[in-house]
Design a protein around this motif. Structure first.
Motif, mmCIF file in Angstrom:
data_model
loop_
_atom_site.group_PDB
_atom_site.id
_atom_site.type_symbol
_atom_site.label_atom_id
_atom_site.label_comp_id
_atom_site.label_asym_id
_atom_site.label_seq_id
_atom_site.Cartn_x
_atom_site.Cartn_y
_atom_site.Cartn_z
ATOM 1 N N ALA A 81 57.990 66.106 16.060
ATOM 2 C CA ALA A 81 58.466 67.016 17.353
ATOM 3 C C ALA A 81 57.631 68.566 17.050
ATOM 4 C CB ALA A 81 59.822 67.290 17.294
ATOM 5 N N ILE A 82 57.867 69.009 15.737
ATOM 6 C CA ILE A 82 57.215 70.267 15.552
ATOM 7 C C ILE A 82 55.797 70.225 15.742
ATOM 8 C CG2 ILE A 82 56.957 72.036 13.763
ATOM 9 C CD1 ILE A 82 59.650 71.237 12.894
ATOM 10 N N TRP A 83 55.182 69.047 15.430
ATOM 11 C CA TRP A 83 53.591 69.057 15.406
ATOM 12 C C TRP A 83 53.362 69.144 16.931
ATOM 13 C CZ3 TRP A 83 50.770 64.880 17.325
ATOM 14 C CH2 TRP A 83 49.262 65.048 17.290
ATOM 15 N N MET A 84 53.897 68.164 17.672
ATOM 16 C CA MET A 84 53.620 68.137 19.001
ATOM 17 C C MET A 84 53.901 69.484 19.920
ATOM 18 S SD MET A 84 54.957 64.425 20.335
ATOM 19 C CE MET A 84 55.964 63.599 19.119
ATOM 20 N N ILE A 127 53.491 72.584 18.437
ATOM 21 C CA ILE A 127 52.345 73.474 17.760
ATOM 22 C C ILE A 127 51.109 72.874 18.679
ATOM 23 C CG2 ILE A 127 50.778 73.739 15.975
ATOM 24 C CD1 ILE A 127 53.223 73.817 14.278
ATOM 25 N N LYS A 128 50.571 71.746 18.758
ATOM 26 C CA LYS A 128 49.577 71.205 19.366
ATOM 27 C C LYS A 128 49.744 71.440 21.023
ATOM 28 C CE LYS A 128 47.127 70.535 15.905
ATOM 29 N NZ LYS A 128 45.779 71.395 15.492
ATOM 30 N N ARG A 129 50.804 71.566 21.709
ATOM 31 C CA ARG A 129 51.188 71.575 23.118
ATOM 32 C C ARG A 129 50.921 70.329 23.880
ATOM 33 N NH1 ARG A 129 47.880 76.300 25.522
ATOM 34 N NH2 ARG A 129 46.285 75.237 24.723
ATOM 35 N N LEU A 130 51.345 69.311 23.117
ATOM 36 C CA LEU A 130 51.445 68.136 23.720
ATOM 37 C C LEU A 130 52.757 67.594 24.276
ATOM 38 C CD1 LEU A 130 49.998 66.037 20.580
ATOM 39 C CD2 LEU A 130 48.491 66.791 22.422
ATOM 40 N N ALA A 135 45.123 64.547 25.334
ATOM 41 C CA ALA A 135 45.402 65.694 25.587
ATOM 42 C C ALA A 135 44.197 66.712 25.714
ATOM 43 C CB ALA A 135 46.393 66.684 24.723
ATOM 44 N N LEU A 136 43.159 66.533 25.167
ATOM 45 C CA LEU A 136 41.787 67.218 25.257
ATOM 46 C C LEU A 136 41.174 66.528 26.552
ATOM 47 C CD1 LEU A 136 40.698 67.327 21.688
ATOM 48 C CD2 LEU A 136 41.251 69.539 23.250
ATOM 49 N N LYS A 137 41.066 65.522 26.778
ATOM 50 C CA LYS A 137 40.613 64.985 27.893
ATOM 51 C C LYS A 137 41.332 65.625 29.412
ATOM 52 C CE LYS A 137 38.741 60.633 25.875
ATOM 53 N NZ LYS A 137 38.750 59.117 26.119
#
Length: 175
Positions: A37-40, A42-45, A93-95
């Motif tokens: 959850a914290i990784w998501m 940070i990466k704005r997913l 997410a980048l796409k």
């Protein structure tokens, strides 16, 4: 040697394209496994984070109905899946943000990947001179070394459409 997917914004000058390129490493991450959850965050997913939260809340609501080991097993499987699929989630997410996946580079680390990417983008003629080692296609100078040539889609003929297909391979009259 890890693989890195390269994402670029289309229709930009070469210098800006190189500056804004994103390299995503394809590897399992233990940090993501421990705190997805914290990784998501940070990466704005946001969408994967929302799905993760909904599944976690659903498991918490089922706490009294299912055994504890089942809830823990499902949580473990979800954490493993997120850690293994993290590069694909990043690519998705980048796409959505307008990037296009342009290729794949094998490199020892991120700095090595960036060096190989910048060299390939600024000196494509050097890489196109040798096509036998897989570094490029001398017949197509627009094809960078990590890109695959696009194959045209194959449409079935009318003869193939008349016969039923059994299994994965259609039968042929001559076979």
């Amino acid at each position: 040697m890890p693989a890195f997917s390269i994402y670029e914004k289309p229709n930009q000058p070469l210098e800006q394209t190189i500056d804004e390129a994103v390299m995503v490493a394809h590897r399992f991450s233990y940090l993501i496994f421990l705190v997805p959850a914290i990784w998501m965050l940070i990466k704005r997913l946001w969408l994967p984070l929302l799905a993760y939260i909904l599944v976690s809340v659903g498991l918490a609501l089922l706490d009294g109905l299912i055994p504890l080991w089942t809830s823990m097993l499902v949580s473990l499987i979800i954490a493993i899946w997120i850690a293994a699929e993290a590069p694909n989630l990043m690519g998705w997410a980048l796409k959505r943000r307008g990037y296009e996946e342009v290729g794949l580079i094998y490199a020892d680390n991120l700095e090595h990947c960036e060096a190989r990417y910048i060299h390939a983008r600024t000196h494509p003629a050097d890489l196109m001179s040798t096509g036998s080692d897989g570094s490029g296609d001398p017949n197509n100078p627009n094809l960078l070394p990590w890109q695959e040539p696009k194959t045209p889609s194959v449409m079935p003929t009318q003869k193939d459409q008349d016969q039923p297909v059994i299994g994965l391979f259609p039968t042929s009259e001559n076979a």
